[in-house]
Write a protein that holds these residues in place. Structure first.
Motif, mmCIF file in Angstrom:
data_model
loop_
_atom_site.group_PDB
_atom_site.id
_atom_site.type_symbol
_atom_site.label_atom_id
_atom_site.label_comp_id
_atom_site.label_asym_id
_atom_site.label_seq_id
_atom_site.Cartn_x
_atom_site.Cartn_y
_atom_site.Cartn_z
ATOM 1 N N GLU A 1 0.850 -1.188 0.000
ATOM 2 C CA GLU A 1 0.000 0.000 0.000
ATOM 3 C C GLU A 1 0.886 1.237 0.000
ATOM 4 N N TRP B 1 -5.391 -9.594 4.017
ATOM 5 C CA TRP B 1 -6.050 -8.326 4.384
ATOM 6 C C TRP B 1 -6.355 -8.289 5.885
ATOM 7 N N PHE C 1 -4.728 -3.436 5.510
ATOM 8 C CA PHE C 1 -4.703 -2.409 4.472
ATOM 9 C C PHE C 1 -5.908 -1.479 4.643
ATOM 10 N N LYS D 1 -9.857 -1.749 0.087
ATOM 11 C CA LYS D 1 -10.023 -3.039 -0.582
ATOM 12 C C LYS D 1 -9.953 -2.897 -2.105
ATOM 13 N N LEU E 1 -12.622 -8.035 -2.578
ATOM 14 C CA LEU E 1 -11.763 -6.945 -3.036
ATOM 15 C C LEU E 1 -12.283 -6.426 -4.370
#
Length: 581
Positions: free
Chosen positions: A18, A61, A66, A69, A156
């Protein structure tokens, strides 16, 4: 501040990075993580078992945390075709029509079975005619469909389906003329060696000129080691890691090096022939080769390539080009994942607007994009209806409230006076109760400060320990204010490699901070090296994740839901990084 997540679905692991992009345009790495995939989930760069990839993504995840998504995912395998073309200058819609018209000449895939898109490289003037140079990219529709199924199954949302080599260029390319040497060469080659796929891209100041995907990678070495030492994939992977780290038993070192030499040779030949082919066609010189990927750690690989190519070969570092945020990773962990981070970082960089407003490549099938747009439109329409209904309801309520406001004000004042009078009388009692409650909470907090979730730890060890290993004794100690907690296990294994598999399986456990094997002994066996029952001892230092949450359970049962607990914020668990090459 915009945030983008790049997702790399590899042969043995899913990895994501990220990035945040500030107003100055400088990217900052905020999160990075990876989760191992079971064998067969991804084969030759293609998702073979979407459900297994979905499970790994959900875990990734959940563990890394994070902030979004929405992902930018990359593809790069033998079912992706890339062809350069030069066309008269025109807008994007006209370019697409022209490319689809020429698709039969450019792409060896039936158009109905392919997802087709293009990436504009640069505009030029040739023979007094304005032209645009593009890379035409086509991917098998069913291959893209399996990837999308796995990602959407993890809840996601895909923003772009990009090309892995494009991500490598974004992460590692020098685009500044001032960075060039005096040789006059501007072309760099990036070679990313994964477990089952090797990606090669030649670029000039960030403009891709040649792309090739090889179905060879570091797995060929793992297979050779497994055969040589008569072990399974986990054992061979452990031998390979020890060899790359310079920690392999000297008695095994020579045989292992021999396997590496034998198995790496064909890969180097393929890399050299690919580079030679492009340079012969293009007539340009190569400035250097940048190595990345987990396979780049193979012993002396850079030296072998340097001698074959007669050009500078360096190990690339994608982290040197970006800032580092609060990733939750230690300096050593960041160093360990640098070879694995180039692809997800480069994919995340695709979230930034391209220079000159050029559109980004996107290999999502049109029907998927239309379905997503329809869902978004339905959400917007539903939200609009809710807003309208809410506004009308609010107007009606407001009119009704105005009629009753005077009476309500009078009643409220009377009630407030009565409440204040009652509170004045009970204030002393409440203060005494609060003081007593706070004292009891502190006693609980003190008693359970170093409480370890032993049942959870033992269950986790039993779940991941190798099938051919069994425990003979276990000693454990909880942490004190001055000493870390520990756990020591004595065990037996089927052969001398059992202790290596024990380390490999238990090292990723969140409750374990440091794991080592002080002793490992084996009986001679009857068939030579590696056979015969072994015994070993293993020790580990417990991490903060090993502590139980019983203190929260107890405090939550106090009157008021535990709201009088300490106001200090709870420590967030450090984000772990699973490593798998």
């Amino acid at each position: 501040m915009a945030r983008y997540v790049g997702l790399d679905v590899g042969t043995h692991a899913v990895r994501a990075a990220e990035l945040s992009i500030g107003r100055d345009g400088i990217p900052t790495l905020e999160r990075f993580g990876q989760v191992a995939l079971p064998p067969g989930a991804v084969v030759a760069g293609e998702v073979a078992e979407p459900s297994l990839v979905t499970q790994a993504l959900k875990r990734l995840w959940r563990e890394v945390g994070f902030s979004t998504k929405k992902v930018i995912v990359g593809v790069g395998n033998q079912r992706v075709v890339v062809r350069p073309d030069t066309l008269p200058e025109m807008d994007d819609d006209e370019l697409r029509q022209a490319i689809e018209f020429k698709a039969d000449e450019l792409i060896p895939i039936p158009l109905e079975d392919a997802v087709l898109d293009f990436q504009e490289l640069e505009r030029d003037v040739v023979d007094n005619e304005a032209v645009v140079q593009v890379l035409v990219v086509a991917a098998q529709r069913d291959m893209i469909g399996s990837l999308i199924e796995a990602i959407e199954g993890a809840d996601l949302s895909i923003e772009l389906v990009d090309l892995v080599p494009f991500g490598l260029v974004r992460a590692l390319a020098d685009t500044d003329l001032g960075s060039l040497d005096d040789s006059g060469a501007v072309a760099d080659a990036i070679v990313s060696i994964g477990a089952g796929i090797t990606s090669i891209v030649i670029h000039e100041l960030g403009v891709p000129r040649f792309i090739r995907i090889l179905t060879l990678g570091a797995d060929t070495v793992t297979e050779g080691l497994a055969r040589e030492f008569e072990t399974d994939t986990d054992g061979a992977e452990s031998i390979k890691r020890q060899l790359m780290a310079g920690q392999l038993d000297p008695a095994m070192h020579g045989r292992a090096n021999s396997i590496v030499e034998d198995r790496v040779g064909p890969l180097i030949d393929e890399i050299r022939s690919s580079l030679d082919y492009h340079l012969a066609q293009d007539g340009s010189a190569l400035r250097r080769v940048l190595l990345t990927g987990g396979g780049a750690r193979l012993p002396r690989l850079d030296d072998k390539l340097r001698s074959q190519l007669d050009v500078e070969v360096v190990n690339a570092d994608p982290l040197a080009r970006i800032q580092l945020g609060s990733t939750g990773l230690s300096e050593r962990q960041l160093l360990d994942v640098a070879d694995l981070a180039a692809v997800p970082i480069g994919l995340a960089l695709a979230g930034r607007p391209a220079a000159g407003g050029v559109r980004r490549l996107d290999l999502q099938p049109p029907e998927v994009a239309r379905r997503r747009a329809a869902r978004q439109q339905a959400v917007l329409v539903g939200a609009g209806v809710l807003v309208l209904v809410g506004a009308l309801g609010a107007l009606w309520v407001r009119r009704s409230d105005q009629v009753e406001q005077i009476e309500a004000d009078a009643e409220r004042v009377e009630a407030e006076v009565a409440v204040v009078q009652a509170e004045i009388g009970s204030l002393g009692t409440v203060q005494a109760l609060e003081s007593e409650l706070g004292g009891r909470q502190e006693l609980i907090r003190s008693a359970l400060r170093n409480d370890v979730a032993w049942t959870k730890i033992i269950q986790e060890v039993a779940t991941v320990m190798p099938d051919d290993t069994w425990i003979t004794s276990l000693q454990a100690s909880a942490p004190t204010d001055g000493t870390a907690g520990s756990i020591t296990v004595s065990g037996n294994g089927a052969d001398h490699t059992s202790s290596a598999r024990w380390l490999l399986r238990l090292d990723p456990l969140p409750g374990v901070a440091t794991l080592w094997v002080p002793t490992s002994n084996r009986s001679p066996g009857e068939e030579g090296f590696g056979l015969g029952e072994s015994s070993f001892s293993s020790s580990a230092i417990l991490s903060p994740a090993a502590l139980s949450d019983r203190v929260e359970d107890y405090l939550g049962n106090f009157p008021g839901g535990g709201t009088l607990a300490s106001s200090e914020p709870a420590e967030e668990p450090a984000e772990g990084v699973e490593e798998n090459q």
